[in-house]
Design a protein around this motif. Structure first.
Motif, PDB file in Angstrom:
ATOM      1  N   ALA A 160      67.150  24.540  89.790  1.00 37.99           N
ATOM      2  CA  ALA A 160      67.960  23.754  90.718  1.00 37.99           C
ATOM      3  C   ALA A 160      68.487  22.477  90.079  1.00 37.99           C
ATOM      4  O   ALA A 160      67.815  21.843  89.263  1.00 37.99           O
ATOM      5  CB  ALA A 160      67.137  23.392  91.959  1.00 37.99           C
ATOM      6  N   GLY A 161      69.687  22.099  90.481  1.00 39.66           N
ATOM      7  CA  GLY A 161      70.178  20.758  90.231  1.00 39.66           C
ATOM      8  C   GLY A 161      69.609  19.834  91.295  1.00 39.66           C
ATOM      9  O   GLY A 161      69.250  20.271  92.392  1.00 39.66           O
ATOM     10  N   ILE A 162      69.509  18.535  90.979  1.00 40.27           N
ATOM     11  CA  ILE A 162      68.902  17.581  91.906  1.00 40.27           C
ATOM     12  C   ILE A 162      69.883  16.445  92.192  1.00 40.27           C
ATOM     13  O   ILE A 162      70.423  15.831  91.273  1.00 40.27           O
ATOM     14  CB  ILE A 162      67.602  16.989  91.340  1.00 40.27           C
ATOM     15  N   PRO A 173      67.802  15.395  83.104  1.00 34.02           N
ATOM     16  CA  PRO A 173      69.229  15.616  82.843  1.00 34.02           C
ATOM     17  C   PRO A 173      69.998  16.235  84.003  1.00 34.02           C
ATOM     18  O   PRO A 173      71.191  15.964  84.174  1.00 34.02           O
ATOM     19  CB  PRO A 173      69.235  16.537  81.615  1.00 34.02           C
ATOM     20  N   HIS A 174      69.346  17.068  84.821  1.00 32.72           N
ATOM     21  CA  HIS A 174      70.034  17.713  85.948  1.00 32.72           C
ATOM     22  C   HIS A 174      69.895  16.918  87.237  1.00 32.72           C
ATOM     23  O   HIS A 174      70.177  17.437  88.314  1.00 32.72           O
ATOM     24  CB  HIS A 174      69.531  19.151  86.133  1.00 32.72           C
ATOM     25  N   SER A 181      77.533  15.072  91.259  1.00 36.65           N
ATOM     26  CA  SER A 181      76.915  15.449  92.534  1.00 36.65           C
ATOM     27  C   SER A 181      77.934  16.084  93.465  1.00 36.65           C
ATOM     28  O   SER A 181      77.632  17.049  94.183  1.00 36.65           O
ATOM     29  CB  SER A 181      76.287  14.218  93.198  1.00 36.65           C
ATOM     30  N   TYR A 182      79.149  15.552  93.476  1.00 34.60           N
ATOM     31  CA  TYR A 182      80.212  16.111  94.315  1.00 34.60           C
ATOM     32  C   TYR A 182      80.502  17.554  93.906  1.00 34.60           C
ATOM     33  O   TYR A 182      80.608  18.457  94.751  1.00 34.60           O
ATOM     34  CB  TYR A 182      81.471  15.253  94.181  1.00 34.60           C
ATOM     35  N   THR A 183      80.606  17.785  92.587  1.00 39.95           N
ATOM     36  CA  THR A 183      80.859  19.132  92.085  1.00 39.95           C
ATOM     37  C   THR A 183      79.709  20.060  92.450  1.00 39.95           C
ATOM     38  O   THR A 183      79.914  21.207  92.872  1.00 39.95           O
ATOM     39  CB  THR A 183      81.046  19.098  90.559  1.00 39.95           C
ATOM     40  N   GLN A 184      78.504  19.567  92.299  1.00 37.31           N
ATOM     41  CA  GLN A 184      77.326  20.377  92.594  1.00 37.31           C
ATOM     42  C   GLN A 184      77.282  20.800  94.060  1.00 37.31           C
ATOM     43  O   GLN A 184      77.056  21.974  94.382  1.00 37.31           O
ATOM     44  CB  GLN A 184      76.066  19.582  92.223  1.00 37.31           C
ATOM     45  N   ALA A 186      73.719  19.198  84.454  1.00 37.16           N
ATOM     46  CA  ALA A 186      73.365  18.234  83.407  1.00 37.16           C
ATOM     47  C   ALA A 186      74.584  17.855  82.577  1.00 37.16           C
ATOM     48  O   ALA A 186      74.785  16.677  82.234  1.00 37.16           O
ATOM     49  CB  ALA A 186      72.269  18.808  82.517  1.00 37.16           C
ATOM     50  N   GLU A 187      75.425  18.834  82.251  1.00 41.01           N
ATOM     51  CA  GLU A 187      76.617  18.552  81.466  1.00 41.01           C
ATOM     52  C   GLU A 187      77.595  17.685  82.243  1.00 41.01           C
ATOM     53  O   GLU A 187      78.171  16.727  81.709  1.00 41.01           O
ATOM     54  CB  GLU A 187      77.295  19.867  81.071  1.00 41.01           C
ATOM     55  N   ASP A 188      77.768  17.993  83.524  1.00 40.37           N
ATOM     56  CA  ASP A 188      78.650  17.177  84.368  1.00 40.37           C
ATOM     57  C   ASP A 188      78.132  15.743  84.465  1.00 40.37           C
ATOM     58  O   ASP A 188      78.918  14.784  84.493  1.00 40.37           O
ATOM     59  CB  ASP A 188      78.747  17.782  85.769  1.00 40.37           C
TER      60      ASP A 188
END
Length: 605
Positions: free
Chosen positions: A236-238, A253-254, A267-270, A346-348
């Motif tokens: 998961a992304g956080i 990183p995420h 965060s918006y993209t996620q 993480a890259e974003d």
């Protein structure tokens, strides 16, 4: 013979409270006298008296936030109780356990319109989870215990009203008697775990997702390791809420930091692309930034069951403590081998950090770049630092630039977003953690409200703190900046100087007048040195940063409505139209360049 006041003071201690924040008055005079006697006997409460009852309540709320304990504030009857209301609403809206001990005129005055006699129960009924007037000594035990128990279990403020004559009445030993409750100074455990069947259902939803996002709030405090382990298993992304910043270390990183107007593009993209949303201890109020209905399956964990399913359609609602619930959930989560979603977040986030650094490096002709001030602060945050932020543009810069590492703490007035809270929060943090460095970030408008007064409180109590390092950053732009931008972006109205201008004050000079270190920052080149000097000072330092009033708090995603309203405001003869256009153009060009560079880097390896 002990009095009702003596008993209540001892009972407060039995509830684990050692410090109260109070302001005296005749309505609470007998209780204050008992506090003084207990102090002289060596078994009293530490009594902190700031400069205003509102500050007392804000300090009690901050104490609860920074310690996890019940905060206690004490005041006289009206007007003291009325002054405390704003701080009590801060506790209510941020789910903090606070008990207000409020004086009242004598029993015979109730309902007669006597001097300073008001219907305090009615006045406090909306803000307090429980409010009760003590009308006899036999009632006092049950009322004070219920107030503390309710504050802890319902996570909100309660109020005990003490008429002046009752405060001095003799407290009897309670025996079995009709209408008399013999209560206990014991709160039920809040380490609540949902049923196993619900845990399994939640795990099934998470396991089925390929783009899982955790939205983590302040309610997940103490569950850092469990959040990280669950995210690892789910890939998961956080995202963290502004008050949940401290739950997840910034070096994960995420962890893409905040969501919304003062959040990150990552965060918006996620949130726009996730297929599963897990809400952990958050009542995130900005529904426009959450996924579209039907886009994401969702699980929510919260100790306040009324919050579950309130902001987004939830498939599984878990009433429980985040730490305990995740501990039960983790064994049911399947470890994913596909980390593409997490790696993408993480890259974003790396791209966003490059953009924030570029924004901090922009130079403006009409003052210091406020982003640079926060960016340089972030680079120097010491271990175990506590950072407080205020409502307004300081919250924007705090969200965009401050990265809290493990062991650091940050907070602000969340859902209420009251101005001036950063200062009493910082002072309360010093009392709660006297060995830790504290940094208060506050705008000049908020500082003028009651913040300047609290430097007097700092002077009064400075010797009590083992580490006296307290740094106050005043963002000095002679403008109620956040409201000025809201006038433009939300309503299409030009800035109205009659309402928005803040009288310029030599804030560093005010600090120096009180014997503290004052540092004036007039150029971007002075910023780094100012922070170096402040962190090298063992004591109180005020940094007076003369920043541009026209730097736009650009959201990560600029909507058509945002651009349209701003354009209309500038066409309506905004007094700073030229500066706003120039400074906004600088910021937007920097934003565009960074996003083009990031896209080029991605496309070309």
């Amino acid at each position: 013979m002990s009095t009702v006041s003596d008993f209540i003071i001892q009972r407060i201690r039995e509830w684990g409270v050692s410090r109260v924040f109070g302001y005296p008055g005749d309505g609470i005079g007998e209780f204050d006298g008992a506090l003084g006697a207990a102090e002289r006997d060596g078994d009293g409460l530490e009594y902190i008296r700031p400069t205003h009852e509102e500050i007392c309540a804000l300090m009690a709320t901050a104490h609860a936030k920074f310690t996890g304990e019940v905060g206690v504030c004490v005041s006289t009857s009206s007007p003291g109780a009325f002054h405390m209301m704003n701080g009590l609403y801060d506790a209510k809206m941020d789910n903090q356990p606070v008990v207000a001990i409020v004086g009242q005129q004598g029993l015979n005055s109730l309902g007669t319109g006597s001097q300073q006699e008001s219907n305090l129960e009615r006045a406090l009924a909306d803000v307090a989870e429980y409010v009760q007037t003590v009308v006899s000594p036999e009632q006092a035990q049950a009322v004070i215990d219920t107030a503390f128990r309710t504050a802890r279990t319902r996570l909100g403020p309660t109020a005990v009203i003490l008429p002046h004559d009752v405060q001095g009445m003799t407290m009897p030993d309670l025996s079995p008697e009709s209408w008399v409750s013999r209560s206990s100074a014991v709160a039920p455990s809040t380490r609540v775990t949902p049923p196993e069947t619900d845990i399994v259902r939640a795990a099934e939803v998470i396991n089925a997702g390929s783009k899982v996002t955790f939205l983590v709030g302040h309610g997940a405090n103490g569950a850092t390791d469990e959040v990280l382990e669950a995210a690892r298993l789910a890939g998961a992304g956080i995202i963290t809420s502004l008050r949940g910043k401290q739950v997840v270390p910034a070096d994960v990183p995420h962890h893409t930091q905040q969501l919304g107007l003062l959040g990150s593009l990552a965060s918006y993209t996620q949130i726009k692309n996730c297929d599963t949303l897990v809400l952990l201890g958050t009542n995130y109020p900005y529904g426009q930034f959450l996924p579209k209905s039907g886009q994401a399956r969702s699980v929510q964990v919260d100790l306040k069951p009324e919050h579950t399913g309130l902001r987004y359609p939830i498939e599984v609602a878990l009433w429980g403590d985040v730490k305990e619930t995740l501990t039960a959930l983790i064994p049911h989560l399947e470890e994913t081998t596909d980390l593409s979603w997490q790696n993408s977040a993480a890259e974003d986030m790396r791209d966003w950090e490059h953009e924030m650094e570029a924004q901090a490096n922009v130079r403006y002709s009409d003052g210091v770049n406020p982003r640079a001030v926060f960016h340089e602060l972030n680079r120097r945050l010491p271990a175990e630092a506590i950072v407080t932020a205020d409502a307004g543009t300081t919250a924007d810069w705090y969200g965009h630039h401050i990265r809290l590492q493990r062991g650091m703490t940050g907070d602000l007035s969340g859902r209420l977003a009251t101005m001036l809270a950063a200062m009493p929060y910082a002072v309360a943090a010093k009392f709660a953690h006297p060995t830790r460095p504290v940094i208060c970030t506050i705008g000049d408008g908020a500082f003028q409200m009651l913040g300047m007064n609290e430097l007097i409180t700092v002077k009064k109590y400075l010797s009590r703190w083992e580490n006296p390092q307290l740094i106050i950053l005043v963002v000095h732009n002679d403008d109620l900046g956040q409201v000025s931008w809201e006038m433009r972006t939300e309503d299409g109205n030009p800035l109205w100087r009659t309402s928005q201008d803040v009288e310029s004050v030599d804030y560093a000079g005010w600090a120096e007048l009180l014997g503290f270190t004052g540092i004036r920052v007039h150029s971007d080149e002075d910023v780094a040195g100012a922070w170096d000097r402040a962190f090298a000072t063992r004591g109180v330092t005020l940094i007076d940063a003369y920043v541009s009033r026209n730097v736009p708090p650009l959201p990560p995603h600029i909507t058509f409505e945002f651009a349209k309203n701003t354009g209309e405001a500038l066409l309506k003869k905004d007094p700073f139209a030229k500066d706003v256009i120039r400074d906004s153009a600088e910021a937007m060009v920097t934003e565009g360049v960074e996003r083009i560079k990031n896209a080029f880097t991605k496309n070309n390896g």
